[in-house]
Design a protein around this motif. Structure first.
Motif, mmCIF file in Angstrom:
data_model
loop_
_atom_site.group_PDB
_atom_site.id
_atom_site.type_symbol
_atom_site.label_atom_id
_atom_site.label_comp_id
_atom_site.label_asym_id
_atom_site.label_seq_id
_atom_site.Cartn_x
_atom_site.Cartn_y
_atom_site.Cartn_z
ATOM 1 N N CYS A 1 -42.763 -13.970 -1.154
ATOM 2 C CA CYS A 1 -44.209 -14.079 -1.366
ATOM 3 C C CYS A 1 -44.751 -15.386 -0.781
ATOM 4 O O CYS A 1 -45.743 -15.393 -0.041
ATOM 5 N N VAL A 2 -44.076 -16.498 -1.098
ATOM 6 C CA VAL A 2 -44.535 -17.810 -0.623
ATOM 7 C C VAL A 2 -44.433 -17.911 0.896
ATOM 8 O O VAL A 2 -45.354 -18.391 1.568
ATOM 9 N N GLY B 1 -42.265 -8.881 -3.028
ATOM 10 C CA GLY B 1 -42.898 -10.193 -2.971
ATOM 11 C C GLY B 1 -43.683 -10.394 -1.687
ATOM 12 O O GLY B 1 -44.783 -10.971 -1.692
ATOM 13 N N THR C 1 -35.705 -12.599 -8.912
ATOM 14 C CA THR C 1 -36.870 -13.476 -9.055
ATOM 15 C C THR C 1 -36.986 -14.406 -7.856
ATOM 16 O O THR C 1 -38.069 -14.604 -7.298
ATOM 17 N N THR C 2 -35.840 -14.972 -7.453
ATOM 18 C CA THR C 2 -35.830 -15.866 -6.289
ATOM 19 C C THR C 2 -36.256 -15.133 -5.022
ATOM 20 O O THR C 2 -37.063 -15.650 -4.230
ATOM 21 N N PHE D 1 -38.100 -12.505 -4.765
ATOM 22 C CA PHE D 1 -39.517 -12.165 -4.880
ATOM 23 C C PHE D 1 -40.397 -13.372 -4.550
ATOM 24 O O PHE D 1 -41.329 -13.279 -3.737
ATOM 25 N N VAL D 2 -40.082 -14.511 -5.164
ATOM 26 C CA VAL D 2 -40.913 -15.712 -4.989
ATOM 27 C C VAL D 2 -40.822 -16.234 -3.552
ATOM 28 O O VAL D 2 -41.848 -16.558 -2.929
ATOM 29 N N GLY E 1 -35.906 -13.713 2.022
ATOM 30 C CA GLY E 1 -35.851 -13.706 0.562
ATOM 31 C C GLY E 1 -34.734 -12.818 0.041
ATOM 32 O O GLY E 1 -34.040 -13.181 -0.922
#
Length: 628
Positions: free
Chosen positions: A441-442, A338, A434-435, A437-438, A389
């Motif tokens: 990235c953010v 991410g 998923t968490t 990764f997001v 993350g």
């Protein structure tokens, strides 16, 4: 990419063929063991198109290539003699002595398990798919189709001691066939029958505690290491005409009982104890333990320490049928993925965008080293975002109680290995990765980083600042007395090709090295054969006394300096015995290299046949922007 051209450049920049003791590769790295690390130009290596990063660990120079490492490795084999069996064999004994004990131990584990990772991942994925198929009633375990596919997926793990016998014997230069025979004895049907019979077993009156050795890791590794040492000892004393069959005979008679009596129980119990300890940590607080592993996994990868946990993962699956530790590490993989995507979305630098995009894809499939070394770690903030993350995702996965039911590198394709009976914990895994990764990235996009494009624009606006202000015209005096030798005539390609920088060499007539400038000692090698210093004007100088003299390990040298010392022109740095060095079979011709040659418009060697100490040896011509 022209792999052969890249291979030639890499070999030249690690010091040439003669400087390479051995070369192996893992999933993403070329692992060089060198005679003299001072000859390797790490800065130029890192700037080669196709090289992601250069690291030193465990006595090795590790060149991170990425997914194309097998092609580059093969190209090195085609364009050089580095991969010749004789060369690798003669190098391995000294290779094991390099580095600290912890680094050597990690290198041993990596060398033993790395060759199996590909097939292990493939078998693990197949086993995970079969778990999904049975959970959804697509296949029954009694179906012949299932039986055949399960045999394909489980054979590697059942016969793991045999495969580890091969890789361990290769690492420690033991006879592979003898090692495999010892491993086969542990899995022999009659031994298994004795284990299941629950009766007392002895060997000439010595009690034998039989264990189940299929899928085990530590017992066979310990056994083959000892076997390899004994083999070398026996071959020294057994006559050449009979050692080919007497040595294996002795090894089988000694090692099979010894493994069953000593190494087997010790190995199994140690492996179980380590696994129990880690499982206890997860049982105490799965959320905290998952967060710690999710945050730290990529840090462990950077230092190569993650190899120490690989046997634990495999042992857990073998003994318990599942592993509750590995899933949290998966969050770290997707977190760095991410972060790389965040860099891809934010950067305006075309080269970085291409690198971030390609490494995002490879990281999705579990290969994170190109991502970490090439993108997130150099930019710092994206790597930190990945740690945050990974911690959040690891905590979610740990709390969900996710388990791995087969082995394989964490990645998109290996997700089926985490799907067990009823799918328990699998949703937690998907939520966790998923968490991670997001969030990564953010955070990367919000926190930002120093985009290389900003540096280029600044350089265009203020070109006078593109080189170090301290660098100016300078004369480098001779640190030795002797005959002047052009660098192109030095019998070493790393110096002769000017891969390390421009300069000149002196064939000394006196065994003294004095300071050629006023400056500071930046490197004082323990082997005393080489000195790095920087002048007050900014010239970075390497003085390398002799060729391949690192192998003398300081013998015939006396050093009078340490790193950080301030020196003046003419200060005595090192003394060496020319006659004894030559008697040992080494040349004493001494290259004097300007390792930051690129910061100068020209490096001009003196045009004379011989020099005395403190005679002018090199003239450094600075760029006009610096002269201002």
């Amino acid at each position: 990419m022209n792999y052969e051209s890249l291979a030639k450049d890499i070999v030249a920049l690690v010091g040439g063929e003669k400087n390479v003791k051995s070369l192996v590769h893992c999933a993403t790295r070329l692992r060089f063991t060198l005679h003299d690390h001072a000859k390797a130009n790490k800065m130029k290596l890192e700037h080669l198109n196709g090289v992601i990063a250069v690291k030193e660990s465990g006595g090795q120079l590790q060149v991170v290539i990425g997914n194309m490492v097998p092609e580059v490795y093969q190209a090195i084999g085609k364009t050089s003699s580095i991969l010749d069996d004789a060369k690798k064999s003669s190098a391995s004994s000294s290779e094991e002595k390099k580095g600290n004990p912890f680094g050597r131990a990690i290198d041993v584990v990596a060398s033993i398990f790395a060759p199996l990772l590909g097939v292990m991942a493939g078998a693990g994925i197949l086993k995970g798919l079969l778990l999904i198929a049975t959970n959804f009633n697509w296949l029954e375990q009694t179906d012949s189709t299932y039986v055949i596919l399960f045999a394909a997926s489980d054979a590697l793990f059942y016969f793991l001691p045999v495969l580890l016998a091969v890789t361990t014997a290769r690492k420690f230069e033991g006879n592979v066939f003898t090692a495999v025979t010892i491993a086969g004895a542990l899995l022999y049907p009659s031994i298994i029958e004795l284990t299941n019979a629950e009766t007392s077993v002895g060997f000439f009156g010595i009690p034998v505690t039989l264990m189940t050795y299929s899928s085990t890791v530590i017992p066979i590794i310990l056994s083959v290491i000892v076997m390899s040492k004994l083999e070398k000892l026996f071959n020294k004393f057994i006559h050449q005409s009979i050692k080919n069959f007497v040595t294996p005979l002795l090894l089988l008679v000694i090692m099979v009982p010894l493994t069953l009596i000593v190494f087997g129980p010790i190995g199994v119990n140690v492996g179980n104890a380590i696994a129990d300890g880690l499982l206890a940590a997860f049982s105490f607080s799965p959320l905290i333990a998952g967060a710690i592993l999710g945050a730290s996994w990529q840090l462990l990868v950077i230092f190569g320490v993650h190899w120490g946990l690989v046997p634990v993962f495999i042992n857990n699956v073998a003994v318990y049928g599942q592993d509750g530790i590995k899933p949290a590490a998966t969050a770290s993989v997707f977190a760095q993925t991410g972060a790389a995507l965040g860099v891809f979305l934010k950067t305006k630098n075309k080269r970085l965008k291409a690198l971030a995009g390609s490494s995002t894809i490879t990281a999705l499939f579990g290969i994170t080293e190109p991502t970490v070394y090439g993108v997130t770690l150099p930019l710092k903030r994206p790597f930190i975002a990945g740690i945050i993350g990974g911690a959040v995702g690891g905590a979610i996965i740990g709390q969900a109680g996710t388990k791995a039911f087969a082995s394989g590198a964490p990645g998109l394709l290996t997700l089926p290995i985490f799907y067990g009976p009823g799918g328990e914990g699998f949703f937690g895994l998907i939520l966790g990765i998923t968490t991670s990764f997001v969030i990564s990235c953010v955070l990367t996009y919000i926190l930002g980083f120093k985009d290389p494009v900003d540096e280029e624009e600044q350089a265009a606006e203020t070109p006078q600042q593109t080189t170090t202000e301290a660098i100016a015209d300078e004369e480098i005096l001779s640190p030795l007395e002797g005959k002047v030798v052009p660098l192109s005539e030095v019998n070493d390609p790393a110096f002769a090709s000017e891969a390390m920088g421009k300069g000149i060499a002196v064939d000394p007539s006196s065994g003294r090295v004095v300071a050629p400038v006023n400056g500071k000692i930046t490197v004082a090698f323990q082997t005393k054969h080489a000195i790095g210093l920087v002048s007050d004007q900014g010239a970075e100088i390497l003085i390398h006394v002799g060729l391949d003299t690192v192998q003398l390990d300081g013998k015939h040298f006396s050093s009078y300096i340490k790193q950080g010392d301030e020196v003046k022109v003419g200060d005595l740095l090192v003394e060496f015995d020319i006659a004894k060095i030559k008697e040992a079979g080494y040349q004493t011709v001494t290259p004097i290299i300007i390792t930051n040659t690129g910061n100068y418009q020209n490096v001009e060697p003196v045009q004379v046949e011989s020099v005395h100490e403190q005679d002018t040896l090199l003239s450094l011509v600075a760029f006009e922007s610096n002269k201002a």
